[in-house]
Design a protein around this motif. Structure first.
Motif, PDB file in Angstrom:
ATOM      1  N   ALA A 248       0.824  -1.212   0.000  1.00 22.97           N
ATOM      2  CA  ALA A 248       0.000   0.000   0.000  1.00 22.97           C
ATOM      3  C   ALA A 248       0.859   1.264   0.000  1.00 22.97           C
ATOM      4  O   ALA A 248       0.399   2.345  -0.380  1.00 22.97           O
ATOM      5  N   MET A 249       2.114   1.115   0.418  1.00 23.33           N
ATOM      6  CA  MET A 249       3.010   2.269   0.430  1.00 23.33           C
ATOM      7  C   MET A 249       3.531   2.613  -0.956  1.00 23.33           C
ATOM      8  O   MET A 249       4.117   3.674  -1.168  1.00 23.33           O
ATOM      9  N   LEU A 250       3.326   1.681  -1.905  1.00 23.86           N
ATOM     10  CA  LEU A 250       3.850   1.885  -3.250  1.00 23.86           C
ATOM     11  C   LEU A 250       2.707   2.288  -4.186  1.00 23.86           C
ATOM     12  O   LEU A 250       1.814   1.489  -4.466  1.00 23.86           O
ATOM     13  N   PRO A 251       2.695   3.513  -4.659  1.00 27.07           N
ATOM     14  CA  PRO A 251       1.613   3.969  -5.556  1.00 27.07           C
ATOM     15  C   PRO A 251       1.824   3.448  -6.977  1.00 27.07           C
ATOM     16  O   PRO A 251       2.071   4.207  -7.911  1.00 27.07           O
ATOM     17  N   VAL A 252       1.766   2.113  -7.105  1.00 23.72           N
ATOM     18  CA  VAL A 252       2.005   1.484  -8.403  1.00 23.72           C
ATOM     19  C   VAL A 252       0.692   0.894  -8.924  1.00 23.72           C
ATOM     20  O   VAL A 252       0.155  -0.052  -8.317  1.00 23.72           O
ATOM     21  N   PRO A 253       0.146   1.413 -10.011  1.00 25.00           N
ATOM     22  CA  PRO A 253      -1.126   0.892 -10.542  1.00 25.00           C
ATOM     23  C   PRO A 253      -1.073  -0.593 -10.878  1.00 25.00           C
ATOM     24  O   PRO A 253      -2.092  -1.280 -10.810  1.00 25.00           O
ATOM     25  N   ALA A 254       0.107  -1.100 -11.213  1.00 28.44           N
ATOM     26  CA  ALA A 254       0.229  -2.510 -11.581  1.00 28.44           C
ATOM     27  C   ALA A 254      -0.172  -3.429 -10.433  1.00 28.44           C
ATOM     28  O   ALA A 254      -0.694  -4.526 -10.648  1.00 28.44           O
ATOM     29  N   ILE A 255       0.079  -2.984  -9.197  1.00 21.63           N
ATOM     30  CA  ILE A 255      -0.283  -3.809  -8.041  1.00 21.63           C
ATOM     31  C   ILE A 255      -1.801  -3.890  -7.906  1.00 21.63           C
ATOM     32  O   ILE A 255      -2.364  -4.957  -7.641  1.00 21.63           O
ATOM     33  N   GLN A 256      -2.458  -2.750  -8.105  1.00 19.30           N
ATOM     34  CA  GLN A 256      -3.924  -2.763  -8.058  1.00 19.30           C
ATOM     35  C   GLN A 256      -4.492  -3.625  -9.184  1.00 19.30           C
ATOM     36  O   GLN A 256      -5.473  -4.348  -8.995  1.00 19.30           O
ATOM     37  N   TRP A 257      -3.879  -3.534 -10.346  1.00 21.42           N
ATOM     38  CA  TRP A 257      -4.350  -4.337 -11.472  1.00 21.42           C
ATOM     39  C   TRP A 257      -4.146  -5.822 -11.193  1.00 21.42           C
ATOM     40  O   TRP A 257      -4.999  -6.638 -11.525  1.00 21.42           O
ATOM     41  N   MET A 258      -3.002  -6.186 -10.558  1.00 18.88           N
ATOM     42  CA  MET A 258      -2.739  -7.585 -10.230  1.00 18.88           C
ATOM     43  C   MET A 258      -3.784  -8.115  -9.250  1.00 18.88           C
ATOM     44  O   MET A 258      -4.281  -9.237  -9.384  1.00 18.88           O
ATOM     45  N   ALA A 259      -4.136  -7.297  -8.259  1.00 19.84           N
ATOM     46  CA  ALA A 259      -5.166  -7.703  -7.291  1.00 19.84           C
ATOM     47  C   ALA A 259      -6.504  -7.893  -7.988  1.00 19.84           C
ATOM     48  O   ALA A 259      -7.239  -8.856  -7.705  1.00 19.84           O
ATOM     49  N   ALA A 260      -6.814  -6.993  -8.919  1.00 22.12           N
ATOM     50  CA  ALA A 260      -8.085  -7.090  -9.642  1.00 22.12           C
ATOM     51  C   ALA A 260      -8.103  -8.316 -10.540  1.00 22.12           C
ATOM     52  O   ALA A 260      -9.103  -9.042 -10.602  1.00 22.12           O
ATOM     53  N   TRP A 261      -6.990  -8.545 -11.247  1.00 23.88           N
ATOM     54  CA  TRP A 261      -6.902  -9.739 -12.092  1.00 23.88           C
ATOM     55  C   TRP A 261      -7.083 -11.007 -11.258  1.00 23.88           C
ATOM     56  O   TRP A 261      -7.802 -11.933 -11.643  1.00 23.88           O
ATOM     57  N   GLY A 262      -6.422 -11.028 -10.095  1.00 19.92           N
ATOM     58  CA  GLY A 262      -6.519 -12.197  -9.228  1.00 19.92           C
ATOM     59  C   GLY A 262      -7.934 -12.434  -8.732  1.00 19.92           C
ATOM     60  O   GLY A 262      -8.424 -13.565  -8.711  1.00 19.92           O
ATOM     61  N   GLU A 263      -8.630 -11.359  -8.357  1.00 21.67           N
ATOM     62  CA  GLU A 263     -10.002 -11.482  -7.852  1.00 21.67           C
ATOM     63  C   GLU A 263     -10.943 -12.023  -8.927  1.00 21.67           C
ATOM     64  O   GLU A 263     -11.726 -12.949  -8.671  1.00 21.67           O
ATOM     65  N   VAL A 264     -10.853 -11.454 -10.137  1.00 19.82           N
ATOM     66  CA  VAL A 264     -11.729 -11.893 -11.226  1.00 19.82           C
ATOM     67  C   VAL A 264     -11.396 -13.315 -11.650  1.00 19.82           C
ATOM     68  O   VAL A 264     -12.289 -14.140 -11.891  1.00 19.82           O
ATOM     69  N   THR A 265     -10.097 -13.642 -11.717  1.00 15.99           N
ATOM     70  CA  THR A 265      -9.672 -14.980 -12.148  1.00 15.99           C
ATOM     71  C   THR A 265     -10.086 -16.044 -11.137  1.00 15.99           C
ATOM     72  O   THR A 265     -10.615 -17.100 -11.498  1.00 15.99           O
ATOM     73  N   GLU A 266      -9.849 -15.779  -9.868  1.00 17.02           N
ATOM     74  CA  GLU A 266     -10.213 -16.753  -8.836  1.00 17.02           C
ATOM     75  C   GLU A 266     -11.714 -17.016  -8.851  1.00 17.02           C
ATOM     76  O   GLU A 266     -12.153 -18.176  -8.825  1.00 17.02           O
ATOM     77  N   ARG A 267     -12.512 -15.968  -8.904  1.00 19.95           N
ATOM     78  CA  ARG A 267     -13.960 -16.139  -8.893  1.00 19.95           C
ATOM     79  C   ARG A 267     -14.433 -16.912 -10.115  1.00 19.95           C
ATOM     80  O   ARG A 267     -15.278 -17.808 -10.006  1.00 19.95           O
TER      81      ARG A 267
END
Length: 422
Positions: A34-53
């Motif tokens: 959360a300390m790193l303002p990197v959009p790629a991390i948010q995108w990775m979390a989103a990809w993981g959430e959609v893929t897992e579901r």
């Protein structure tokens, strides 16, 4: 064993994708990131959430999600899903609205056994329990049925439907959606000859392939091109060791899903890309439009190999129903024997699965039924899904079907039904 190995390999791939999605979502959720303002991390979390579901839903039977219903008295009544008949390959279930008087319209909704669960008709059931007693054929996932339960082909399916109709009695109104339409017509004809008093009062066939050759589609063209040997070699596998049906020959749900998605790959790819973007921006929700649709669409079930192969061969290739030469246990089922059951067909002008002409062909087979008991409807601008669960069903087709049912009901039942708002 090689087919069993392939089945297990497909399940391994699905399980791995689910695990990768869960891993990506969890790793991207570490507080330190959360300390790193990197959009790629948010995108990775989103990809993981959609893929897992998405990959998790492929092996989960959806819930009906119909727990309460508001009746005319203004109170919420609990809906109890009660099993009326329990069989190895499918049950007859009843949506019993607790504390409500029994409704005069008794409807048997015949769900397809074509890759998805009966819950695909959830919105159809919701629209009908308003003023009907609704019964549904709840088919089981073949992977969960032990080999000791035996085979299940189109003849067994027809006999199941005949038993369900017999159980509900002669005041039943049957609505068959898509794939089961020809076999529901055959089951009615079977009862007409074997047990006339058990026939339903009406039969409504919605978007079903009574005569697949009447209007060819991509589905019928595929059935014509492929030989039965090729089909069995390409599509049939044996259930792996993970499930109770280990060793049973099936058309796997995961293989079916691959075919479904490949037909509109670009549209599905765009839908998932957009959903990942929405999740990354915090604009998605657990029950948004994407999740509501794909939670159901991705939930697939294995079909018994005998049912799938006999459907292709006898319904599509040799057209036994369309030619009125279908047999059950070696005895011909003559559709012309139906003389008292009112029959209505419903088609959508934009249906690309069961194109207009395929379903209405049933009326020509009913040579023993007077024209006064035949009806048909072509819904302008409606696709396959719309004619039984979409806007076309809710706004136009459902009222027409209920009107047809009331016109052909017993006098007392018709009078009682007319007191309710259709």
């Amino acid at each position: 064993m090689r087919y069993m190995a392939i089945y297990d390999m497909m399940e391994t791939v699905r399980n791995t994708q689910q695990w990768l999605g869960a891993t990506a979502r969890t790793m991207a959720s570490y507080p330190a990131f959360a300390m790193l303002p990197v959009p790629a991390i948010q995108w990775m979390a989103a990809w993981g959430e959609v893929t897992e579901r998405s990959f998790e839903r492929m092996v989960v039977k959806p819930d009906w999600g119909i727990r309460t219903f508001t009746c005319e008295d203004g109170r919420d009544h609990l809906v109890d899903i009660r099993t009326v008949i329990e069989r190895p390959f499918g049950d007859l279930i009843h949506f019993d609205v607790s504390g409500r008087e029994e409704q005069p319209r008794k409807i048997l909704l015949v769900a397809p056994m074509s890759g998805h669960y009966a819950t695909l008709l959830r919105s159809t059931v919701r629209s009908l329990i308003t003023n009907c007693e609704v019964y549904v054929t709840d088919w089981h996932n073949a992977r969960d049925i032990p080999v000791s339960a035996g085979k299940f082909d189109v003849e067994d399916y027809t006999l199941y439907l005949a038993d369900f109709m017999r159980e509900l009695g002669p005041d039943t109104h049957v609505i068959a959606v898509c794939q089961p339409a020809p076999l529901t017509l055959a089951a009615t004809a079977y009862l007409a000859e074997e047990e006339p008093d058990a026939q339903p009062r009406t039969l409504t066939l919605i978007g079903g392939p009574i005569d697949p050759d009447a209007t060819p589609t991509e589905v019928t063209d595929f059935g014509a091109r492929v030989t039965m040997g090729q089909l069995e070699e390409m599509m049939i596998q044996r259930v792996g060791f993970k499930y109770a049906g280990v060793g049973r020959r099936v058309y796997p749900g995961l293989l079916q899903l691959t075919s479904f998605i490949s037909m509109n790959a670009d549209r599905h790819s765009a839908a998932f890309t957009e959903q990942i973007t929405r999740v990354a921006r915090g604009e998605a929700s657990d029950h948004d439009a994407h999740n509501r649709f794909y939670d159901e669409y991705l939930a697939v079930m294995d079909m018994p190999a005998e049912f799938y192969l006999s459907t292709v061969e006898r319904i599509f290739k040799t057209r036994e129903i369309a030619r009125n030469v279908f047999t059950v246990n070696g005895k011909k089922v003559d559709i012309g024997k139906i003389t008292s059951v009112a029959v209505k067909t419903v088609e959508g002008s934009n249906d690309d699965i069961s194109a207009p002409g395929q379903c209405v062909a049933a009326l020509d087979l009913l040579t023993g039924l007077p024209d006064s008991k035949k009806a048909s409807h072509l819904e302008p601008g409606a696709g396959h899904y719309g004619i039984f669960a979409g806007k076309s069903w809710r706004n136009n087709i459902r009222p027409l079907v209920l009107k047809f049912i009331d016109q052909n009901s017993a006098p007392k039942a018709a009078a009682a039904a007319n007191t309710n708002v259709a």
